[in-house]
Design an enzyme around this catalytic site. Sequence first.
Site, PDB file in Angstrom:
ATOM      1  N   GLU A   1     -10.547  -7.918   0.028  1.00 46.71           N
ATOM      2  CA  GLU A   1      -9.660  -8.593  -0.947  1.00 46.71           C
ATOM      3  C   GLU A   1      -8.456  -9.222  -0.244  1.00 46.71           C
ATOM      4  OE1 GLU A   1      -9.554  -5.419  -0.352  1.00 46.71           O
ATOM      5  OE2 GLU A   1      -7.419  -5.078  -0.123  1.00 46.71           O
ATOM      6  N   ASP A   2      -8.017  -8.597   0.852  1.00 41.24           N
ATOM      7  CA  ASP A   2      -6.881  -9.155   1.592  1.00 41.24           C
ATOM      8  C   ASP A   2      -7.318 -10.380   2.413  1.00 41.24           C
ATOM      9  OD1 ASP A   2      -8.432  -7.279   2.945  1.00 41.24           O
ATOM     10  OD2 ASP A   2      -6.873  -6.813   4.397  1.00 41.24           O
TER      11      ASP A   2
ATOM     12  N   TRP B   1     -13.723  -0.996  -1.637  1.00 37.49           N
ATOM     13  CA  TRP B   1     -12.868  -1.197  -0.468  1.00 37.49           C
ATOM     14  C   TRP B   1     -13.274  -2.427   0.350  1.00 37.49           C
ATOM     15  CZ3 TRP B   1     -13.484  -1.760   4.718  1.00 37.49           C
ATOM     16  CH2 TRP B   1     -12.312  -1.718   5.485  1.00 37.49           C
TER      17      TRP B   1
ATOM     18  N   ASP C   1       0.405   4.049   1.438  1.00 38.33           N
ATOM     19  CA  ASP C   1       0.386   4.897   2.637  1.00 38.33           C
ATOM     20  C   ASP C   1       1.104   4.277   3.833  1.00 38.33           C
ATOM     21  OD1 ASP C   1      -1.433   2.886   2.976  1.00 38.33           O
ATOM     22  OD2 ASP C   1      -3.155   4.153   3.405  1.00 38.33           O
TER      23      ASP C   1
ATOM     24  N   MET D   1       1.248   4.687   9.195  1.00 36.73           N
ATOM     25  CA  MET D   1       0.282   4.887   8.104  1.00 36.73           C
ATOM     26  C   MET D   1       0.074   6.387   7.902  1.00 36.73           C
ATOM     27  SD  MET D   1      -3.610   3.590   7.571  1.00 36.73           S
ATOM     28  CE  MET D   1      -3.314   1.897   7.149  1.00 36.73           C
TER      29      MET D   1
ATOM     30  N   ASP E   1       0.847  -1.196   0.000  1.00 30.36           N
ATOM     31  CA  ASP E   1       0.000   0.000   0.000  1.00 30.36           C
ATOM     32  C   ASP E   1       0.878   1.240   0.000  1.00 30.36           C
ATOM     33  OD1 ASP E   1      -2.290  -1.437  -0.055  1.00 30.36           O
ATOM     34  OD2 ASP E   1      -3.032  -0.827   1.913  1.00 30.36           O
TER      35      ASP E   1
ATOM     36  N   HIS F   1      -5.121   9.650   6.015  1.00 31.05           N
ATOM     37  CA  HIS F   1      -5.918  10.033   4.848  1.00 31.05           C
ATOM     38  C   HIS F   1      -7.364   9.689   5.116  1.00 31.05           C
ATOM     39  CE1 HIS F   1      -6.551   5.871   3.459  1.00 31.05           C
ATOM     40  NE2 HIS F   1      -5.395   5.664   4.042  1.00 31.05           N
TER      41      HIS F   1
ATOM     42  N   ARG G   1     -11.263   8.510   3.414  1.00 28.62           N
ATOM     43  CA  ARG G   1     -11.678   7.553   2.396  1.00 28.62           C
ATOM     44  C   ARG G   1     -11.746   8.209   1.023  1.00 28.62           C
ATOM     45  NH1 ARG G   1     -13.162   2.782   3.122  1.00 28.62           N
ATOM     46  NH2 ARG G   1     -13.865   2.946   5.265  1.00 28.62           N
TER      47      ARG G   1
HETATM   48  N1  UDH Z   1      -5.363   3.433  -3.092  1.00 27.83           N
HETATM   49  C1  UDH Z   1      -5.013   4.523  -3.879  1.00 27.83           C
HETATM   50  N2  UDH Z   1      -5.961   5.404  -4.240  1.00 27.83           N
HETATM   51  C2  UDH Z   1      -7.272   5.269  -3.875  1.00 27.83           C
HETATM   52  C3  UDH Z   1      -7.619   4.193  -3.057  1.00 27.83           C
HETATM   53  C4  UDH Z   1      -6.659   3.300  -2.668  1.00 27.83           C
HETATM   54  O1  UDH Z   1      -3.862   4.666  -4.245  1.00 27.83           O
HETATM   55  O2  UDH Z   1      -8.087   6.101  -4.264  1.00 27.83           O
HETATM   56  C5  UDH Z   1      -4.368   2.373  -2.783  1.00 27.83           C
HETATM   57  C6  UDH Z   1      -3.251   2.840  -1.892  1.00 27.83           C
HETATM   58  O3  UDH Z   1      -2.104   2.092  -2.182  1.00 27.83           O
HETATM   59  C7  UDH Z   1      -3.794   2.495  -0.531  1.00 27.83           C
HETATM   60  C8  UDH Z   1      -4.432   1.143  -0.808  1.00 27.83           C
HETATM   61  O4  UDH Z   1      -4.978   1.289  -2.097  1.00 27.83           O
HETATM   62  O5  UDH Z   1      -2.793   2.453   0.422  1.00 27.83           O
HETATM   63  C9  UDH Z   1      -5.507   0.757   0.182  1.00 27.83           C
HETATM   64  O6  UDH Z   1      -6.584   1.689   0.153  1.00 27.83           O
HETATM   65  P1  UDH Z   1      -6.962   2.596   1.397  1.00 27.83           P
HETATM   66  O7  UDH Z   1      -5.736   3.300   1.887  1.00 27.83           O
HETATM   67  O8  UDH Z   1      -8.123   3.441   1.050  1.00 27.83           O
HETATM   68  O9  UDH Z   1      -7.416   1.573   2.450  1.00 27.83           O
HETATM   69  P2  UDH Z   1      -7.210   1.710   3.957  1.00 27.83           P
HETATM   70  O10 UDH Z   1      -7.789   0.444   4.472  1.00 27.83           O
HETATM   71  O11 UDH Z   1      -8.106   2.983   4.372  1.00 27.83           O
HETATM   72  O12 UDH Z   1      -5.812   2.070   4.295  1.00 27.83           O
HETATM   73  C10 UDH Z   1      -9.487   2.984   4.228  1.00 27.83           C
HETATM   74  C11 UDH Z   1     -10.044   4.366   4.468  1.00 27.83           C
HETATM   75  C12 UDH Z   1      -9.969   4.717   5.890  1.00 27.83           C
HETATM   76  C13 UDH Z   1     -10.667   5.996   6.156  1.00 27.83           C
HETATM   77  C14 UDH Z   1     -10.521   6.355   7.590  1.00 27.83           C
HETATM   78  C15 UDH Z   1     -11.100   7.691   7.883  1.00 27.83           C
HETATM   79  N3  UDH Z   1     -10.843   8.015   9.239  1.00 27.83           N
HETATM   80  C1  NGS Z   2     -11.207  -5.374   7.530  1.00 31.99           C
HETATM   81  C2  NGS Z   2     -11.333  -5.498   6.037  1.00 31.99           C
HETATM   82  C3  NGS Z   2      -9.965  -5.625   5.415  1.00 31.99           C
HETATM   83  C4  NGS Z   2      -9.083  -4.466   5.860  1.00 31.99           C
HETATM   84  C5  NGS Z   2      -9.059  -4.396   7.372  1.00 31.99           C
HETATM   85  C6  NGS Z   2      -8.241  -3.229   7.891  1.00 31.99           C
HETATM   86  O1  NGS Z   2     -12.477  -5.191   8.097  1.00 31.99           O
HETATM   87  O2  NGS Z   2     -10.091  -5.657   4.028  1.00 31.99           O
HETATM   88  O3  NGS Z   2     -10.372  -4.272   7.870  1.00 31.99           O
HETATM   89  O4  NGS Z   2      -8.681  -2.071   7.254  1.00 31.99           O
HETATM   90  N1  NGS Z   2     -12.154  -6.675   5.716  1.00 31.99           N
HETATM   91  C7  NGS Z   2     -13.428  -6.590   5.336  1.00 31.99           C
HETATM   92  O5  NGS Z   2     -13.989  -5.541   5.205  1.00 31.99           O
HETATM   93  C8  NGS Z   2     -14.133  -7.895   5.058  1.00 31.99           C
HETATM   94  S1  NGS Z   2      -8.106  -0.663   7.631  1.00 31.99           S
HETATM   95  O6  NGS Z   2      -8.600  -0.340   8.951  1.00 31.99           O
HETATM   96  O7  NGS Z   2      -6.673  -0.718   7.583  1.00 31.99           O
HETATM   97  O8  NGS Z   2      -8.644   0.305   6.655  1.00 31.99           O
HETATM   98  O9  NGS Z   2      -7.767  -4.631   5.374  1.00 31.99           O
END
Ligand code: UDH
Ligand code: NGS
Length: 351
Positions: free
Chosen positions: A239-240, A236, A176, A266, A174, A269, A271
């Site tokens: 997939e993992d 979102w 971030d 991390m 990822d 950022h 959503r």
């Molecule tokens: N990513 C991008 N662009 C996007 C979406 C995702 O580059 O528009 C890539 C990036 O490598 C990222 C990864 O996909 O690190 C995972 O996506 P994510 O960072 O959106 O997922 P994460 O689980 O965060 O880290 C979810 C949003 C949390 C919002 C919390 C608000 N407080």
């Molecule tokens: C789980 C998600 C995963 C995700 C993890 C951490 O709930 O894909 O949270 O996310 N699984 C489902 O939604 C089924 S995080 O808080 O880093 O954005 O990787």
Amino acid sequence: MTTPVSEPNIPPSNHRHIMKFFVLCIVTLVSIEFITVNTVPNESRTILNFRHKLFAKGMWMYDKKKTLPWVPLQLIEFHPPSTNSKKLFPDVEAGGRFRPSECVSRHRVAIVIPYRNREEQLRNLLYNLHSLLARQQLDYGIYVSTRFNRAMLLNIGYSEAIKIYDYQCFIFHDVDLIPQDDRLLYNCPTQPRHMSAAVDKFKYKLPYPEIFGGVSALTKDQFVKVNGFSNIFFGWGGEDDDMYKRIKHNGYDVKRYPMNIARYRMIKHSRDKGNEPIPQRMNNLKNAAKRSEYEGLSTLKYKILHLEQKKLYTWIHVAINETEIMADLRNKTEMNTKRFGTAFRGESFVR
Ligand code: UDH
Ligand code: NGS
């Protein structure tokens, strides 16, 4: 003649108390400093990190004979300078390729980054990765695939990287997440490795035992055997977890570095638009293991729009046809349901 005996110079009792107090303060400060240096990781230190600040500024040299703290102090996070970073990594070749000049590396590693609209984060990560990986003497390349569907971009990054070089293993990364410890080796794992086990967002604790998101490492053989990532997670989440199930289904185990090593920061950022949680993701996970046999790397379809070897990475811009991918899945699932019964009706195709 008797010489007068001078009175011993005894300070008044309140002076003595003040002196005692100062001595006590100094002893306490030195003890806390000693304890934090040797036990507390860099980023958790607060007030008493003055030596590290001086060290970072090159104003403090450690005695060479002194035992180093648990986390060597050089392992501070790198902040990319605002100047053009092209000049900063003279040994990195076009496409973000590097190999050590002094030896033949044991590990040929491709780093695959799924990406969309996160320029600042990408700059930061690239700066940190090139600094870290060169010191780990890896033969590596960095691939940034763009569009969106995280898991599919990881499959695409894999597929394009193997056309370019004979990589033995792959780190899916990822954008971030910034590694915080040199001992986090980005080398080939014996079992699939979940790298980002301790993330500051989760207070450096594993949120749940099966988590496989963030940064993960697989060898080429492992990745092919599990049939890569699933392509059906448009949006979102999940997939993992799906990958975790694929790994287990194929008889592998997930390994992690110790929690004091597998540390990442991390970058904060919110959503992203167009990457909303997939409402049916839990349903998708129900038959993840079986689905891995007929959907994933083997059914990957995409079109390259642009592939360019930039200075610090290879840029892969693709087109993905979501409608076609979901229709393919529907057909395959129906076929399998006829063959094996209703156990295959896990997926819902609604996003
Ligand atoms: N990513 C991008 N662009 C996007 C979406 C995702 O580059 O528009 C890539 C990036 O490598 C990222 C990864 O996909 O690190 C995972 O996506 P994510 O960072 O959106 O997922 P994460 O689980 O965060 O880290 C979810 C949003 C949390 C919002 C919390 C608000 N407080
Ligand atoms: C789980 C998600 C995963 C995700 C993890 C951490 O709930 O894909 O949270 O996310 N699984 C489902 O939604 C089924 S995080 O808080 O880093 O954005 O990787």
